[in-house]
Design an enzyme around this catalytic site. Structure first.
Site, PDB file in Angstrom:
ATOM      1  N   GLY A   1      -9.888  -0.591  31.743  1.00  0.00           N
ATOM      2  CA  GLY A   1     -10.129  -1.832  31.014  1.00  0.00           C
ATOM      3  C   GLY A   1      -9.946  -3.086  31.853  1.00  0.00           C
ATOM      4  O   GLY A   1      -9.958  -4.201  31.346  1.00  0.00           O
TER       5      GLY A   1
ATOM      6  N   GLY B   1      -5.004 -10.362  31.823  1.00  0.00           N
ATOM      7  CA  GLY B   1      -4.342  -9.603  30.757  1.00  0.00           C
ATOM      8  C   GLY B   1      -4.027 -10.493  29.578  1.00  0.00           C
ATOM      9  O   GLY B   1      -3.864 -11.709  29.702  1.00  0.00           O
TER      10      GLY B   1
ATOM     11  N   THR C   1      -9.660 -10.815  23.723  1.00  0.00           N
ATOM     12  CA  THR C   1      -8.388 -10.416  24.339  1.00  0.00           C
ATOM     13  C   THR C   1      -7.431 -11.609  24.442  1.00  0.00           C
ATOM     14  O   THR C   1      -6.281 -11.538  23.990  1.00  0.00           O
ATOM     15  CB  THR C   1      -8.657  -9.845  25.750  1.00  0.00           C
ATOM     16  OG1 THR C   1      -9.628  -8.814  25.622  1.00  0.00           O
ATOM     17  CG2 THR C   1      -7.404  -9.289  26.379  1.00  0.00           C
ATOM     18  N   VAL C   2      -7.901 -12.699  25.028  1.00  0.00           N
ATOM     19  CA  VAL C   2      -6.992 -13.829  25.247  1.00  0.00           C
ATOM     20  C   VAL C   2      -6.683 -14.537  23.930  1.00  0.00           C
ATOM     21  O   VAL C   2      -5.515 -14.851  23.630  1.00  0.00           O
ATOM     22  CB  VAL C   2      -7.577 -14.821  26.289  1.00  0.00           C
ATOM     23  CG1 VAL C   2      -6.624 -15.992  26.496  1.00  0.00           C
ATOM     24  CG2 VAL C   2      -7.837 -14.117  27.610  1.00  0.00           C
TER      25      VAL C   2
ATOM     26  N   VAL D   1      -6.780 -20.215  36.073  1.00  0.00           N
ATOM     27  CA  VAL D   1      -6.561 -19.695  37.430  1.00  0.00           C
ATOM     28  C   VAL D   1      -5.259 -18.914  37.444  1.00  0.00           C
ATOM     29  O   VAL D   1      -4.213 -19.417  37.025  1.00  0.00           O
ATOM     30  CB  VAL D   1      -6.466 -20.840  38.465  1.00  0.00           C
ATOM     31  CG1 VAL D   1      -6.215 -20.271  39.862  1.00  0.00           C
ATOM     32  CG2 VAL D   1      -7.713 -21.697  38.456  1.00  0.00           C
TER      33      VAL D   1
ATOM     34  N   LYS E   1     -12.469 -20.303  33.099  1.00  0.00           N
ATOM     35  CA  LYS E   1     -12.669 -20.825  34.463  1.00  0.00           C
ATOM     36  C   LYS E   1     -14.119 -21.212  34.734  1.00  0.00           C
ATOM     37  O   LYS E   1     -14.393 -22.135  35.487  1.00  0.00           O
ATOM     38  CB  LYS E   1     -12.184 -19.834  35.515  1.00  0.00           C
ATOM     39  CG  LYS E   1     -12.744 -18.438  35.392  1.00  0.00           C
ATOM     40  CD  LYS E   1     -11.687 -17.494  34.927  1.00  0.00           C
ATOM     41  CE  LYS E   1     -12.317 -16.227  34.401  1.00  0.00           C
ATOM     42  NZ  LYS E   1     -11.368 -15.343  33.770  1.00  0.00           N
TER      43      LYS E   1
ATOM     44  N   GLU F   1      -4.365 -24.366  32.384  1.00  0.00           N
ATOM     45  CA  GLU F   1      -3.484 -23.603  33.282  1.00  0.00           C
ATOM     46  C   GLU F   1      -3.906 -22.137  33.397  1.00  0.00           C
ATOM     47  O   GLU F   1      -3.840 -21.538  34.469  1.00  0.00           O
ATOM     48  CB  GLU F   1      -2.037 -23.694  32.762  1.00  0.00           C
ATOM     49  CG  GLU F   1      -1.004 -22.982  33.599  1.00  0.00           C
ATOM     50  CD  GLU F   1      -0.884 -23.537  35.010  1.00  0.00           C
ATOM     51  OE1 GLU F   1      -0.574 -24.720  35.152  1.00  0.00           O
ATOM     52  OE2 GLU F   1      -1.121 -22.766  35.970  1.00  0.00           O
TER      53      GLU F   1
ATOM     54  N   LYS G   1     -12.413 -19.926  40.504  1.00  0.00           N
ATOM     55  CA  LYS G   1     -10.988 -20.265  40.568  1.00  0.00           C
ATOM     56  C   LYS G   1     -10.672 -21.106  41.805  1.00  0.00           C
ATOM     57  O   LYS G   1      -9.875 -22.045  41.723  1.00  0.00           O
ATOM     58  CB  LYS G   1     -10.163 -18.980  40.527  1.00  0.00           C
ATOM     59  CG  LYS G   1     -10.261 -18.291  39.154  1.00  0.00           C
ATOM     60  CD  LYS G   1      -9.710 -16.895  39.194  1.00  0.00           C
ATOM     61  CE  LYS G   1      -9.771 -16.216  37.836  1.00  0.00           C
ATOM     62  NZ  LYS G   1      -9.492 -14.779  37.917  1.00  0.00           N
TER      63      LYS G   1
HETATM   64  N1  HSE Z   1     -11.773 -10.590  35.492  1.00  0.00           N
HETATM   65  C1  HSE Z   1     -10.683 -11.399  35.912  1.00  0.00           C
HETATM   66  C2  HSE Z   1      -9.854 -10.654  36.958  1.00  0.00           C
HETATM   67  C3  HSE Z   1      -9.856 -11.775  34.718  1.00  0.00           C
HETATM   68  O1  HSE Z   1     -10.058  -9.451  37.126  1.00  0.00           O
HETATM   69  O2  HSE Z   1      -9.011 -11.255  37.612  1.00  0.00           O
HETATM   70  C4  HSE Z   1      -8.980 -12.965  34.911  1.00  0.00           C
HETATM   71  O3  HSE Z   1      -9.666 -14.118  35.237  1.00  0.00           O
END
Ligand code: HSE
Length: 404
Positions: A182, A298, A11-12, A127, A100, A124, A200
């Site tokens: 999702g 996201g 995804t990222v 978190v 993280k 960056e 985090k």
């Molecule tokens: N699973 C994490 C959340 C994704 O729901 O915040 C982002 O770190």
């Protein structure tokens, strides 16, 4: 030209490729040279992908290519990601990460390695997803001594709690909905048991207080035990239940850090942070209170933060971009047992029993409460004191109240 390699096309990683490509012209103008996506490492095949020419399966290709300046690590976890990050830094390449878990467990050694090799390790996106938080802490707020950091750091649990509060869904129903949309993983453990928020707050604490705070030093409780009864009682007295990561500066350079669901007063801006949004409130001794708010997860919001780090490195390869913190120590983190606060409790004991044990409690009411259920807010006390006073009482729920 600045050449970038992305590790992991999930995804990222795919979001990073998209942002680098879609915003290529403006990124080039801001950097003053072309930022080129040269490689994407993934074990899978992506036939027909617009980036088909970039895919490689062997990390050595990236490691040994002297033209690669920046490696973007979006693999996740702390095994292969650790190996590839270490090798990239040793090969003289800067690394940008959204991971993280890796930063929270190995951040200190990776920052040291980056420094030794004259490159950067930036994270960056690790978190708050797309929320600018780490750089503001270390740059715009660099003049401050930080007193405390409090954050809604996990989007999935915030979504679940919001649906429990707003739609009256049970934890299980809200979790299922989060999975269907999702937001939550099939195995939601890292989110709902607080581990993601823990990682985090470790990173935020390390940057704010200058020492590595390890996840295993931070008491962590998730939201599995929060019930609709608790949500209703909290609502009846003007509070919302939120999962908070907290780090509070203590005397002697120590830090009290923990993750737990709290009752947050409705007047506190954190109470209004809903759905998958995240927020981080920071108190500095010069600036006072500052709050950062936005999309904490996201594809594109997270890629936005990753690519900003890439741009930062690309803009000036010679500048020192190092985040810095010390190695940490065993006695750095202090238990939240020292903190005095009011407590929300739900119990089978009577109000009279609670009064004689805890003093002037504030009784709470909700419609549909079964006979024999009592809930109240206690006067301020520490958790060990509360446990001792209520040792003879059956506790159904116990949540810390965040003071205004
Ligand atoms: N699973 C994490 C959340 C994704 O729901 O915040 C982002 O770190």
């Amino acid at each position: 030209m600045v050449n970038v390699a992305i590790l992991g096309f999930g995804t990222v990683g795919s979001g990073v490729a998209e942002v680098l490509t879609t915003n290529s012209d403006l990124i080039g103008r801001r950097v003053d040279e072309l930022v080129n996506l040269k490689y994407i490492l993934d074990v899978r095949d992506f036939p027909g992908s617009p980036y088909e020419h970039c895919f490689v399966k062997d990390f050595s290709v990236i490691e040994q290519d002297p033209e690669v300046d920046v490696v973007v690590e979006t693999i996740g976890g702390a095994t292969i990601a650790l190996e590839f990050t270490t090798r990239a830094l040793k090969a003289g390449k800067s690394v940008v990460s959204s991971n993280k878990e890796l930063v929270a467990t190995h951040g200190y050694e990776l920052l040291q390695l980056a420094r030794e090799h004259g490159v950067s390790y930036l994270f960056e996106a690790s978190v708050g997803g797309g929320i600018p938080i780490l750089r503001p802490l270390t740059a715009c707020l660099a003049a401050n001594e930080f007193d405390q950091i409090t954050g809604i750091l996990n989007g999935t649990t915030n979504y679940i709690l919001t649906r429990m509060i707003r739609a009256g869904l049970t934890f299980e129903q809200a979790l299922k909905e989060a999975q269907d949309k999702g937001y939550a993983e099939k195995d939601p453990t890292a989110d709902v048991d607080g581990h993601d928020a823990c990682r985090k707050i470790c990173i935020l604490a390390a940057l704010s207080f200058g020492e590595h705070v390890y996840p295993n030093q931070v008491p962590t409780e998730g939201i599995r035990n929060v019930t609709l009864a608790d949500v209703a009682y909290a609502d009846s007295c003007g509070y919302k239940i939120k999962l908070l990561g907290r780090a509070i500066r203590q005397e002697g350079g120590k830090v009290c850090a923990f993750v737990a669901p709290h009752l947050v007063p409705c007047e506190n801006p954190l109470a209004g942070v809903e759905d998958v949004f995240n927020a981080v409130s920071v108190t500095g001794n010069a600036v006072g209170d500052v709050m950062f708010y936005g999309r904490g997860a996201g594809k594109l919001p997270t890629a936005s933060a990753v690519v900003a780090d890439v741009i930062d490195i690309a803009k000036d390869k010679k500048r020192d971009h190092h985040n810095q913190w010390g190695p940490g120590r065993e006695d750095l983190v202090v238990s939240p047992d020292i903190l005095t606060s009011r407590w929300y409790i739900r119990t089978t004991a009577s109000v009279e029993q609670l009064r004689s044990a805890c003093g002037e409690v504030q009784p709470l009411a909700r419609s549909g409460a079964p006979a024999g259920e009592t809930a109240c807010l206690t006067p301020p006390m520490t958790e060990p004191e509360l446990k001792e006073r209520l040792s003879h009482v059956e506790l159904l729920s116990k949540l810390r109240v965040l003071s205004e």
